[in-house]
Structures are given as structure tokens and as C-alpha cells.
Enzyme design. Structure first.
Site, PDB file in Angstrom:
ATOM      1  N   HIS A   1      38.591  17.600 -12.823  1.00  0.00           N
ATOM      2  CA  HIS A   1      38.445  17.997 -14.227  1.00  0.00           C
ATOM      3  C   HIS A   1      37.192  17.339 -14.783  1.00  0.00           C
ATOM      4  CE1 HIS A   1      43.080  18.489 -14.359  1.00  0.00           C
ATOM      5  NE2 HIS A   1      42.537  19.686 -14.315  1.00  0.00           N
TER       6      HIS A   1
ATOM      7  N   GLU B   1      42.562  24.792 -17.564  1.00  0.00           N
ATOM      8  CA  GLU B   1      43.137  23.453 -17.424  1.00  0.00           C
ATOM      9  C   GLU B   1      43.143  22.670 -18.733  1.00  0.00           C
ATOM     10  OE1 GLU B   1      44.129  21.899 -14.168  1.00  0.00           O
ATOM     11  OE2 GLU B   1      44.278  24.017 -13.650  1.00  0.00           O
TER      12      GLU B   1
ATOM     13  N   CYS C   1      43.531  11.322 -19.417  1.00  0.00           N
ATOM     14  CA  CYS C   1      44.495  12.334 -18.955  1.00  0.00           C
ATOM     15  C   CYS C   1      45.775  12.302 -19.780  1.00  0.00           C
ATOM     16  CB  CYS C   1      44.864  12.092 -17.495  1.00  0.00           C
ATOM     17  SG  CYS C   1      43.570  12.485 -16.309  1.00  0.00           S
TER      18      CYS C   1
END
Length: 447
Positions: free
Chosen positions: A248, A174, A365
Site C-alpha cells: 500500500h 484498498e 494501518c
């Protein structure tokens, strides 16, 4: 060697909408089917970029992807012209239309994992594209992300861009959202902390939500990026917090230089990890937030840790936060106490990013951190660097092409597809990227 951290922020795409595509991301699920405002979303992101650039933090942009992405629908068996395919999928399988229209590429913390030249065995900056294979709509991003990164970091004498790992569950990656770098000056060798949620022969893993990052993937990325093996730590994220919506690591921890700012429940063996970092990083400081002051659920709801921690010229640090932190009495009380205490975090700056936040993406993000020396920064495509002229041009571009309201039903509108392709054609010229999108390479823009 002197180096600075440059934040490359993702531009929100024209099809930004709320589809609830991301199981494990509670904000995404909670706001499913609400009306979105793509024009407001892109402008909220631009305002953050410009404000930070004006404050002296180097800032650049990464463009959105082509959406709806018709080639993916053709792979799924839909046939006909682009317009016919949009009509068919809207009637027969609207979920697929939403997936191939996701604006998720804006969260460029998932675009790649970065290794600065100071940490690399060959002295280059390395970027390994993330495969994002836990979610179909995110796995679609990989080829264009690679093309964009190659168009931005195009000098192969300074940069190595690596293709994503194979698209298998064992190698779920990721990107930078599960990666931290700690150390002293940016230009000095640092310690890279790779955070994973699962490994093949370890039964410790979440039960409710998927662990998207595997240890096997993290180890492979470290090899591809040529990270000096003496400068790497692999640590498991606490599976209990993954089950509370921490999909995450950047939802529960953020680092900058010698500081790790995290929740006390962030990592599986947190005391061991903190001791490792204390041994390996000169002047290391862990700021662990107690559950008694901020619960994991409040951290997830406000994205306290999905903040940006930035170094100022005087050595102090600025914490860049979403407005949700200010709106939460308990979190805001904690933060005001934090900046008053004796630690490097001495100031806060709050931004309204609600369009992104409602889909589960905060300040961290939206950005990919890339540490660059002056020579390396000069080698970056200069057209993507944020300044007054680019800010003005991108706002005018957004005013011309972005809609101010969008629902799932609008995704089938052939005009939206044409608007998006025209907008990206203009953007690639503005940012000097070349033909990075499939429609530019195949002539698909003509139908």
C-alpha cells in the site's frame, strides 16, 4: 470553517493470529504460524489511542468484525451447525478457517476512502467503503464495514456512506491506505492525491507482487465521494517498490496538511508529481528520504512511513512511529536528524505495536483519518469517541473476553466463536451501534 482531523482506530479482534494470508506483505508471510496474543494486541492499540487522545488529538474507535465468520464457510459449501462446520473445515480445509478468522478489519486505513466536506461538491463528508478484492479474507470485511460506518456516521444530513465498488479485479480498491490529502488548514479545500499501482492499458506494473489498487477504482471513488475535480491528482506508485513489499502507498509515504513525507523511490514519476503538488498546494514541502540514508527494504522492515503525521496546536507536527524504527540504528539516526532540521516535523512518539506489526500493520494501518468540523463531529455517534471512561471500559472488556495466546489450531474451538459473539454483543451496546453483525440479525448466536 474550522475543522480537525479525527483518527478512528480499529480495535484488534479476538481471533488475531498469524496465518501469512497476505501475499505481498512480507511481515505477514515472515511471521506465519507464530503464536499470537490477542489481548496484548488490543491493549497495544488502546494505549496508542488513549495517549494520542490525552495529547489533544481527537480519537475514536471502530469495532472488530465477527470471526470466525461462519456465513462465508457456508457459502463455500460447508454444512451443519456452526460447531460442525468449524470441525469440518479444520479437518478438510484449515486454510479457509484461517481466512474467515482473520482479524484484518483492525487495519481500518483499508476500510474506506474519506472526502472532507470542504472538498466535496455537495458539502457533505463522504466515505466510500473499500472492496479489498485482492484478498479473500479482506473482501469478507465489506458488508460489516459498511454497517459499522453507517452506525458511526449515521446523520445523513452530514455524512454520505457509499457501498463498495463492484468486486472485480479491474476495480481493486484498498481505501485510504492509497490516498493522501494535502493543503493548509483542515477546514479549507485541499488537494486529494489518489495513488494506484496499475491501470488497464498501462503495462507499467509490478512483476513479483500484485498491485492491489487500480487507477480505474481510484477514479470511481473520487466520483462517488464527489471530490471537486479541480482538487484531485492521480499518481502511480513505483512498481519496483511494490515488488519490495510496499503493498500500500502508506508503507512508503504519509502526508499531513502541506507536508508529504516519503521515500525518494515512492512514486513512478516522482519529480513530476512533486512539481504538481508544489503548484497546487500553498507552502507545499516534500521531505524525500534518500535511499542512501534509508533503503526501501529498511523502510518496509521498520514501517518508517506507516507512521502518523499529526498537527500540533503550535503548527508543528508530531511523527507517531512503531518501536521498530527506534530499534533500527540507521532509521533512528535519520529520524533524529530529521526532527533537528528546519521542517514542520519537530517531535516523535514511539509506540509498541508489535502484535499488529508482525502481521504487517503499523500505526497508520490502524487508523482512518476523518476531517470533521465541530458540527460534523457532534453528529458522529458519541459513544465511539475515546475518553477516560471508554478506555477503562474497553480494557475491562478485553480482559474479560480476549485470550492471551492463540494459534491456528485454536480457531476450530467452538468456545472461541461463542466468546467472540458474546464480546461483540456487549461491545455493540457499549458503543451504541445497534445490531450490525450478522449473528445479531439472524439469531445465529444460538447455534
Amino acid at each position: 470553517m474550522t475543522a480537525h482531523e479525527v483518527n478512528f482506530d480499529g480495535l484488534v479482534g479476538l481471533t488475531h493470529h498469524y496465518a501469512g494470508l497476505s501475499f505481498g506483505n512480507e511481515a505477514s508471510t515472515r511471521h506465519r504460524f507464530q503464536m499470537s496474543n490477542p489481548r496484548l494486541a488490543v491493549k497495544q492499540g488502546l494505549l496508542k489511542m488513549k495517549a494520542l487522545a490525552d495529547a489533544g488529538f481527537p480519537q475514536a474507535v471502530i469495532p472488530p468484525h465477527e470471526r470466525p465468520f461462519i456465513p462465508a464457510l457456508r457459502q463455500l459449501g460447508f454444512t451443519g451447525s456452526d460447531e460442525q462446520i468449524l470441525d469440518k473445515v479444520a479437518r478438510q480445509a484449515p486454510r479457509w478457517l484461517s481466512s474467515v478468522s482473520s482479524a484484518s478489519p483492525m487495519w481500518v486505513a483499508n476500510a474506506a476512502t474519506v472526502c472532507p466536506s470542504a472538498d466535496a461538491l455537495d458539502g457533505k463528508v463522504h466515505l466510500t467503503v473499500a472492496n479489498l478484492n485482492n484478498k479473500f479474507h479482506r473482501a469478507l470485511e465489506v458488508p460489516v464495514t459498511e454497517a459499522l460506518l453507517r452506525a458511526i456516521f449515521r446523520d445523513e444530513s452530514q455524512f454520505s456512506v457509499h457501498s463498495a465498488l463492484p468486486q472485480v479485479a479491474l476495480l481493486g480498491d484498498e481505501g485510504a491506505a492509497n490516498h493522501n490529502r494535502l493543503g493548509g488548514e483542515y477546514g479549507s479545500a485541499g488537494v486529494q492525491l489518489f495513488v494506484y499501482g496499475r491501470e488497464e492499458e498501462n503495462e507499467i506494473r509490478p512483476a513479483r507482487y500484485p498491485a492491489r489498487q487500480s487507477r480505474e477504482a481510484s477514479e470511481a471513488v473520487a466520483r462517488l465521494n464527489q471530490v471537486n475535480p479541480q482538487q484531485v491528482i492521480f499518481a502511480q506508485q513505483n512498481p519496483e517498490v511494490i515488488d519490495q513489499g510496499v503493498f500500500h502507498n502508506d508503507v512508503i509515504a504519509v502526508s499531513n496538511r502541506q507536508v508529504l513525507f516519503c521515500h525518494e523511490a515512492a512514486f513512478a514519476r516522482q519529480k513530476v508529481l512533486i512539481n504538481q503538488l508544489r503548484t497546487r498546494v500553498d507552502g507545499f514541502m516534500a521531505i524525500e528520504v534518500p535511499a542512501g540514508e534509508v533503503s526501501v527494504s529498511d523502510a518496509v522492515a521498520t514501517y518508517l512511513f506507516n507512521s502518523q503525521l499529526l498537527s500540533r496546536d503550535d503548527g508543528s507536527m508530531l511523527l507517531v512511529l512503531p518501536r521498530e524504527c527506534q530499534d533500527h540504528a540507521g532509521v533512528w539516526r535519520y529520524l533524529n536528524k530529521l526532527v533537528a532540521e528546519d521542517n514542520p516535523i519537530s517531535a516523535m512518539q514511539v509506540f509498541d505495536l508489535r502484535e499488529s506489526m508482525a502481521n504487517g500493520g503499523g500505526p497508520a494501518c490502524l487508523r482512518l483519518r476523518v476531517v470533521l468540523t465541530e458540527e460534523e463531529r457532534r453528529a458522529v455517534n458519541p459513544a465511539v469517541m475515546m475518553n477516560d471512561a471508554l478506555f477503562t471500559a474497553l480494557n475491562a472488556w478485553a480482559d474479560r473476553y480476549y485470550r492471551d495466546r492463540l494459534t491456528a489450531a485454536d480457531l476450530a474451538d467452538p468456545l472461541l466463536l461463542r466468546e467472540g459473539r458474546e464480546a461483540l454483543d456487549v461491545l455493540t451496546r457499549l458503543l451504541d451501534l445497534g445490531s450490525v453483525y450478522p449473528f445479531q440479525q439472524t439469531g445465529a448466536a444460538d447455534g
